[in-house]
Design a protein around this motif. Structure first.
Motif, PDB file in Angstrom:
ATOM      1  N   HIS A  40      15.022   3.272   0.706  1.00  0.00           N
ATOM      2  CA  HIS A  40      14.228   3.652  -0.452  1.00  0.00           C
ATOM      3  C   HIS A  40      13.647   2.428  -1.157  1.00  0.00           C
ATOM      4  O   HIS A  40      12.465   2.405  -1.530  1.00  0.00           O
ATOM      5  N   ARG A  41      14.483   1.405  -1.334  1.00  0.00           N
ATOM      6  CA  ARG A  41      13.995   0.187  -1.986  1.00  0.00           C
ATOM      7  C   ARG A  41      12.903  -0.484  -1.168  1.00  0.00           C
ATOM      8  O   ARG A  41      11.917  -0.989  -1.721  1.00  0.00           O
ATOM      9  N   ARG A  42      13.047  -0.457   0.146  1.00  0.00           N
ATOM     10  CA  ARG A  42      12.100  -1.180   0.993  1.00  0.00           C
ATOM     11  C   ARG A  42      10.836  -0.395   1.272  1.00  0.00           C
ATOM     12  O   ARG A  42       9.730  -0.962   1.269  1.00  0.00           O
ATOM     13  N   TYR A  43      10.970   0.914   1.496  1.00  0.00           N
ATOM     14  CA  TYR A  43       9.822   1.682   1.987  1.00  0.00           C
ATOM     15  C   TYR A  43       9.214   2.626   0.958  1.00  0.00           C
ATOM     16  O   TYR A  43       8.142   3.176   1.191  1.00  0.00           O
ATOM     17  N   GLY A  44       9.915   2.855  -0.162  1.00  0.00           N
ATOM     18  CA  GLY A  44       9.349   3.725  -1.179  1.00  0.00           C
ATOM     19  C   GLY A  44       9.851   5.158  -1.091  1.00  0.00           C
ATOM     20  O   GLY A  44      10.876   5.444  -0.467  1.00  0.00           O
ATOM     21  N   PRO A  45       9.121   6.118  -1.680  1.00  0.00           N
ATOM     22  CA  PRO A  45       9.618   7.492  -1.822  1.00  0.00           C
ATOM     23  C   PRO A  45       9.559   8.344  -0.563  1.00  0.00           C
ATOM     24  O   PRO A  45      10.090   9.452  -0.550  1.00  0.00           O
ATOM     25  N   ILE A  46       8.900   7.853   0.494  1.00  0.00           N
ATOM     26  CA  ILE A  46       8.835   8.589   1.766  1.00  0.00           C
ATOM     27  C   ILE A  46       9.131   7.593   2.884  1.00  0.00           C
ATOM     28  O   ILE A  46       8.473   6.556   2.979  1.00  0.00           O
ATOM     29  N   PHE A  47      10.109   7.920   3.727  1.00  0.00           N
ATOM     30  CA  PHE A  47      10.408   7.013   4.843  1.00  0.00           C
ATOM     31  C   PHE A  47      10.933   7.806   6.032  1.00  0.00           C
ATOM     32  O   PHE A  47      11.365   8.954   5.897  1.00  0.00           O
TER      33      PHE A  47
END
Length: 437
Positions: A40-47
């Protein structure tokens, strides 16, 4: 990098770790909560996460995106198909968890009447009596794992009030068999075993899957015998008795009984363990319990927000799903990662704070989804909430509990639940009766 082309433009598949699927699977099994928070921290709200032997899965972490996924229940997504690979070996092919379409709706309509709030309220006194009986056996003055004790209570509720079994010998056998069935059948070694490997694994007696099959056969023998014995008799107040008055056949009833075991035993016990893990570290919350009923209800809901037991509610897509700038291909999984949705600041003000007040006065929040969402909202939610209310109240009226270590317990993946890492360690002391003048 993989691309999907839309209307002549180029849309990127949601980002995610690039290590092999086998490595991602191992990381999930070893440390799911920390792994997902890092994604979540690296890729955001969708991964995107890839598991060995299964289609890729796209996770969303906001209430708005979760609603978009849940809307696929109206067409384009299948909750039953998403769960079938992981749960059909345990709950069966005729479970409300693994069915879709008209068969699912038929089962859901059959299960709704005995599990709606008005009906389960009739179990209040029985749940309280079972809880009191078990609480009386808890050790005093030394640390113990509360989650294990809560599982004893919720298992007894399943056996007596859902299965309706009273024969002492059968009850004793089920007390031993059912926890082993859940532990083995819900383990990552069995749940994540691809279909193509299950046949070979079944032929090797020492494998976890072969052990699971033996346990399942032993439990099924008891359940089918109980179903057959009670066919043609007057129903009863237990859920099995009510299901016998429907058009479900023996296999369908068996599958729904096991479904209620899976949905209402370990999950409810884990929710109760988290409730005490939280409130024992918050004296200002604890002192208002257990007799302030609206506040108790708000505390239960806030516990399930900050420490949800079930971490995802996926759908298997049969048509592409547009999420923001991404288009998720048909044949992939998509679902909310519930712990992060519950920390979405757009849905919950100051999400890192434990604030039961946010649920007072009947306040509802679209981001609250400990029981899933959409049309596939858990049919047993009302029973689970009733159990949590009654059992918390019974414990606090009989015992004074304390946490031997005030440091919060971490989360760890235990079968299909996110459980306290130390299973909620507590010390119990008998409550001193209030003096009367």
């Amino acid at each position: 990098m993989t691309y999907v082309y839309l209307h002549g433009g180029r849309t990127v598949i949601p980002p995610g770790p690039r290590v092999p699927a086998l490595v991602q699977t191992a990381r999930f099994m070893a440390a799911a909560p920390s792994a997902f928070e890092a994604y979540h921290r690296r890729y955001g709200p969708i991964f995107t996460v890839r598991y060995a032997g299964f289609p890729p899965e796209v996770y969303v972490t906001t209430a708005e995106l979760a609603e978009q996924v849940y809307r696929t229940d109206q067409g384009g997504g299948h909750a039953g198909a998403a769960r079938r690979d992981f749960l059909a070996h345990l709950v069966g092919e005729h479970s409300v968890l693994t069915l879709d379409g008209d068969p699912w709706w038929r089962h859901r309509k059959t299960l709704n009447p005995p599990l709606r709030a008005r009906q389960v309220a009739g179990y209040h006194d029985d749940i309280a009596a079972i809880a009191a009986e078990k609480i009386a056996t808890w050790p005093l003055g030394r640390p113990f794992a509360l989650r294990d004790r809560m599982q004893e209570i919720t298992l007894e509720i399943i056996i007596r009030l859902i299965f309706g079994i009273s024969d002492a010998e059968r009850v004793g056998r089920l007390r031993a068999l059912l926890p082993a069935l859940i532990k083995t059948g819900g383990s990552m070694q069995v749940a994540m075993l691809p279909d193509r490997l299950r046949g070979p694994a079944a032929r090797v007696p020492i494998t976890p899957y072969a052990r699971f099959l033996r346990l399942r056969a032993a439990v099924d023998t008891i359940l089918f015998d109980e179903i057959g014995r009670r066919r043609g008799t007057s129903g009863g107040t237990d859920v099995l008795g009510r299901l016998l008055d429907t058009g479900l056949d023996d296999q369908e009833i068996r599958d729904e009984l096991i479904t209620m075991l899976i949905a209402g035993h370990e999950t409810t016990a884990t929710g109760l363990a988290w409730a005490f893990e939280r409130i024992l570290r918050m004296p200002e919350v604890l002192e208002r319990l257990p007799d302030d009923e609206p506040y108790l209800d708000a505390v239960v809901k806030e516990v399930l927000r900050v420490r949800p037991v079930v971490y995802e509610a996926p759908r298997l897509l049969d048509s592409p799903l547009r999420l923001g700038d991404y288009e998720i291909p048909a044949g992939w999984y998509a679902g909310p990662y519930i712990p992060l949705v519950h920390r979405d600041p757009a849905a919950f003000a100051e999400p890192g704070e434990f604030r039961p007040e946010r649920f007072l006065a009947g306040h509802q929040n679209r981001g609250w989804m400990p029981f899933g969402g959409g049309r596939r909202f858990c049919v047993g939610a009302q029973l689970a909430l009733l159990e949590m209310h009654v059992i918390i109240r019974e414990v606090l009226r009989r015992l004074e509990l304390a946490a031997p270590d005030q440091a919060p317990e971490a989360r760890r993946l235990a079968n299909v639940t996110l459980a306290p890492a130390r299973l909620t360690r507590v010390i119990a002391r008998a409550r001193t009766p209030a003096r009367t003048e």
